[in-house]
Design a protein around this motif. Structure first.
Motif, PDB file in Angstrom:
ATOM      1  N   PHE A   1       0.827  -1.214   0.000  1.00  0.00           N
ATOM      2  CA  PHE A   1       0.000   0.000   0.000  1.00  0.00           C
ATOM      3  C   PHE A   1       0.863   1.267   0.000  1.00  0.00           C
ATOM      4  O   PHE A   1       0.366   2.336   0.338  1.00  0.00           O
ATOM      5  N   SER A   2       2.120   1.128  -0.350  1.00  0.00           N
ATOM      6  CA  SER A   2       3.004   2.290  -0.212  1.00  0.00           C
ATOM      7  C   SER A   2       2.555   3.478  -1.066  1.00  0.00           C
ATOM      8  O   SER A   2       2.768   4.626  -0.687  1.00  0.00           O
ATOM      9  N   SER A   3       1.879   3.199  -2.206  1.00  0.00           N
ATOM     10  CA  SER A   3       1.428   4.328  -3.032  1.00  0.00           C
ATOM     11  C   SER A   3       0.263   5.070  -2.371  1.00  0.00           C
ATOM     12  O   SER A   3      -0.071   6.183  -2.760  1.00  0.00           O
ATOM     13  N   LEU A   4      -0.360   4.419  -1.373  1.00  0.00           N
ATOM     14  CA  LEU A   4      -1.461   5.080  -0.643  1.00  0.00           C
ATOM     15  C   LEU A   4      -0.996   5.586   0.723  1.00  0.00           C
ATOM     16  O   LEU A   4      -1.793   6.092   1.492  1.00  0.00           O
ATOM     17  N   ASP A   5       0.290   5.409   1.002  1.00  0.00           N
ATOM     18  CA  ASP A   5       0.801   5.762   2.330  1.00  0.00           C
ATOM     19  C   ASP A   5       1.158   7.244   2.384  1.00  0.00           C
ATOM     20  O   ASP A   5       2.138   7.679   1.765  1.00  0.00           O
ATOM     21  N   PRO A   6       0.378   8.022   3.121  1.00  0.00           N
ATOM     22  CA  PRO A   6       0.667   9.468   3.175  1.00  0.00           C
ATOM     23  C   PRO A   6       1.984   9.751   3.902  1.00  0.00           C
ATOM     24  O   PRO A   6       2.586  10.802   3.706  1.00  0.00           O
TER      25      PRO A   6
ATOM     26  N   ARG B   1       4.754   8.449   3.412  1.00  0.00           N
ATOM     27  CA  ARG B   1       5.971   8.285   2.595  1.00  0.00           C
ATOM     28  C   ARG B   1       6.634   9.646   2.368  1.00  0.00           C
ATOM     29  O   ARG B   1       7.835   9.720   2.147  1.00  0.00           O
TER      30      ARG B   1
ATOM     31  N   ARG C   1       3.141   5.575 -10.332  1.00  0.00           N
ATOM     32  CA  ARG C   1       2.709   5.529  -8.933  1.00  0.00           C
ATOM     33  C   ARG C   1       1.223   5.901  -8.840  1.00  0.00           C
ATOM     34  O   ARG C   1       0.471   5.314  -8.064  1.00  0.00           O
TER      35      ARG C   1
ATOM     36  N   LEU D   1      -0.933  -1.717   5.870  1.00  0.00           N
ATOM     37  CA  LEU D   1      -0.358  -0.369   5.761  1.00  0.00           C
ATOM     38  C   LEU D   1       0.215   0.074   7.105  1.00  0.00           C
ATOM     39  O   LEU D   1       1.340   0.568   7.175  1.00  0.00           O
TER      40      LEU D   1
END
Lengths: 108, 192
Positions: A8-13, A15, B115, B142
């Motif tokens: 879910f890294s692309s949804l992880d704020p 980052r 991305r 997550l």
């Protein structure tokens, strides 16, 4: 099980670490500001509220004293008791044996 | 695992109650993403989820005396975030805005088109899941919470949490595989 994680890294704020830290810091600062404003509000109301409570307490105390002083005397209370007893007997249509004593008690 | 142990969380809550500014910041940094994960599971839009998470954190910290179990601050915050997210969803429905409508994250644009596509596929996949499955998979994959922590926060059992995670991952993988790059060349435009 852990290897099955979805990425879910692309949804992880978080980052963008700096931005996320700033958001967290803003939330903390806003909460503190709100708490301070509530605290200030309560403090500003505290003194008038205490004054009002003191006035109410004084009023209640005065009324209690006045009522205690204007309480009926024992004679008045005895008269009222005899009156109610006589009324009860009258209602039941019975002449009490001590009717004369009661009448004397009722007479002012 | 959560970023803070129960003991550390409880200590931070106690310090925050005494007005310790640093404790407020530490709690916010440790738990904001959990609130975001649950909010995202409900509202489906990263930007809205960030707003909800931030507001939930503000409310939780402002009313920290109401947190009956300091060690469970995270679970309590997640409940607040979910309630606020549901309220936002209700308001959105009242305004008649399609729930499936995706908007470009105004605050956090994707770093690259690839991305962005990946994020869109994830969001589309998440949208096919029930809300509880979304919350479980986001909190677990997550945020890294354990099933015990998730079960405690969402008011379910560890067994149900595992089941939700299994089903969510399976459905998501199928969805992501179906819409893998190359299968659908015309993805959502992130240029606007």
């Amino acid at each position: 099980m852990e290897d099955d994680r979805i990425d879910f890294s692309s949804l992880d704020p978080a980052r963008d670490g700096d931005r996320w830290q700033r958001l967290a810091g803003e939330a903390a600062a806003r909460a503190q500001a709100r708490r301070r404003s509530v605290g200030t509000l309560l403090a500003s109301w505290a003194r008038p509220a205490l004054a009002a409570a003191a006035v109410i307490a004084l009023g209640v105390w005065g009324t209690t004293i006045w009522r205690a002083r204007s309480a009926p005397s024992p004679q008045v209370m005895a008269r009222e008791a005899a009156t109610s007893e006589l009324l009860a007997w009258a209602y039941a249509d019975v002449v009490p044996e001590d009717a004369l004593d009661l009448l004397r008690a009722v007479r002012p | 695992m959560r970023p803070l142990s129960d003991t550390a969380t409880a200590e931070l809550v106690r310090r925050a109650r005494r007005g310790d500014a640093a404790a407020f910041g530490e709690l916010a940094r440790a738990y904001l993403r959990a609130a975001y994960a649950v909010a995202l599971a409900v509202v489906g839009r990263p930007a809205d989820a960030e707003d909800v998470a931030q507001e939930a954190m503000v409310v939780a910290l402002e009313k920290i005396e109401s947190c009956r179990e300091p060690a469970r601050f995270g679970g309590w915050l997640v409940t607040i975030a979910r309630t606020r997210a549901l309220n936002l969803l209700k308001a959105r429905r009242l305004r008649d805005v399609p729930a499936s409508e995706r908007v470009v994250d105004r605050a956090d644009p994707p770093p690259s088109p690839e991305r962005g596509q990946e994020r869109d596929r994830l969001l589309a996949g998440l949208a096919t899941l029930p809300e509880t499955q979304r919350a479980v998979v986001l909190l677990h994959d997550l945020e890294g919470w354990t099933h015990a922590e998730i079960a405690d926060a969402l008011g379910t059992s560890e067994g149900m949490s595992r089941q939700h995670l299994f089903q969510a991952r399976r459905a998501l993988r199928a969805e992501l595989h179906e819409h893998a790059p190359g299968d659908t060349p015309d993805e959502v435009d992130h240029g606007g």
